[in-house]
Design a protein around this motif. Sequence first.
Motif: not given
Lengths: 254, 333
Positions: A179-180, A53, A95
């Motif tokens: 991010d995810e 991240s 994230q």
Amino acid sequence: MSAVDRIPPSEAILACDGLSKHFGGIRAFTDVAFQARRGEVTAVIGDNGAGKSTLIRCLVGVHVPDAGRIFFDGRPHPFANPDEARKAGIETVHQNLALIDELTVAQNLFLNREIVRRIGPFALLDRAAMKQRARAMLSRLSINMPSVNQRVRRLSGGQRQAISICRAAGSGAKLVVMDEPTAALGVQETANVEALIRRLREQEVSVILVSHNFDQVRRLSDQIWVMRAGRMVATVRSSQTTGNELVALVTGAA
Amino acid sequence: MSTPEQNAPVHTAGAAEESRPSLSALLLDPSFWADWASVVGLVGLVIVFGISQPIFLSIANLQALLLAATILVVLSIGQTFVVATAGIDLSLAAAVMLGAIILGLVNAAGYGIFLACVLAVAATSAVGFLNGVLITAGKIPDFVVTLGTLSGITGLGLILSGGEPTMVGSTFLLRLASGSFGPFGYPVWVAIAAVIVAHIALYHTRFGVHLLATGGQVESAGALGIRTNRVKIAAYTISGFCAGIASLLLVARIGSAEPQINTSLLLNSVAAVVLGGVSLFGGRASILGPAIGALMLTALVNGLTLLSVSAFYQPLAVGAIVVLAALIMRYQK
Ligand SMILES: Nc1ncnc2c1ncn2[C@@H]1O[C@H](COP(=O)(O)OP(=O)(O)OP(=O)(O)O)[C@@H](O)[C@H]1O
Ligand SMILES: [Mg+2]
């Protein structure tokens, strides 16, 4: 460290080398080289705290790296702030940094991208247009949302995630960084997001995807980069790797 | 209304229906009362004072009430912009004093009343700008910075004025204070204009959305490219600008520039903002709410005076109302 194949700079949409970032005494990552090929889905994997991240945030201007160079579209391009990165055509699904609770769904979707009407020297928000486009953006991704006028505070984790993905994907960016993106999503919603990523790829939008789901990564991406304890330790073509190899690379058991 | 209870979200893709809660549900929801505290309070006061002292509702008294509320309304607007960013401006009343003194001195030096007014507003705006820069670039907590400027400009005001009031005998300001257009005096129109401009800025411009985003989640706003420091500096500058406008209204009303700070203006500006349903944690604001809150506080003082309640009790009443409002605010979601 496995050999990291260099691709010609003209083929990379985003690249960096020698990138390092520390927070006081905490080393987030050191001497990272990374490249994302134009028009491809590039995945970044690694265990919790590996630095994924933070790397993403440095690449899109949220953090300023301590050392190293960043190239966007072939040119040296360190973004001093996220506004410059967005103006250059990079949209990011962060994230943790995502939505503003007190604003509505529509306001969040158009945050810092507001549609305005010019009235003489003044620019006033065109709220009707934003609401209408917001509904269209959500329905294109089959996202369930009771109302675009609702404050985001009351929404579920998955709905919030969906909105920030929608915002990043719906604005015609050259590069979408996620991010995810599916971490908080259900089965159906995850499938929607995966379909969306494939669609972005078909539209020749480049994608950088951070994920802990190795199956997903192998299904969606063209190239996989592996981070471990603040270093970029390997990169493989998705078509030439296996789930076991990825596990070994991530844990360092290879 | 026969809206059925809707618990499940509408599960059609991109549903365009906007579900609205029914009226009864709205009235039972504490956050509704928190949002409309200032309106409910104002209506309550008007009813109570109207019954116990009918003069309260006379046209002349209502006009006097509106006139008396103007300075507080303008200051509450300034305070609202700052509080919306999750900050607070404690230097607001001191800035009013500084503006008044600069107005008085520039006018007394013979530079003309217009230049005096412009310089007064420029000076208070500069104070606000300085507050914003110290808070963002200096990374110093807002109440420390504005407490510091409160003290600093108090001293500056005393030094500039030598501690003496300056008479301002300007026909322009005299006409501003006593003239009227239609039902309202000019100061009331100034306050109405301020409310309208501020409302448009907050709800109908990009700046307004960015202001609320900055106050809501500053890091997320920053990650989306909003220049949150600039937004905060702008909010404090607006606050200073409002203090400048208030200083013009004040000098127009009393005819002189006094080197004295009216601290109740500061407290009441924060009180009006709280009564107006603005979250002290930032991210949530309106202009009409605090403006009505300011009206309500003025009505309270006006009504108590008409009921011949000693002025000594008035701060007590204001304090009680503000704490009550803050308690109701806890239900605000
Ligand atoms: N703002 C910050 N201040 C201090 N330390 C930080 C900050 N951001 C990240 N770190 C540290 O940097 C390291 C890398 O964190 P990062 O969030 O990049 O990991 P990650 O690979 O994304 O992990 P995850 O898979 O859990 O999301 C961690 O040790 C973390 O504590
Ligand atoms: Mg992470």
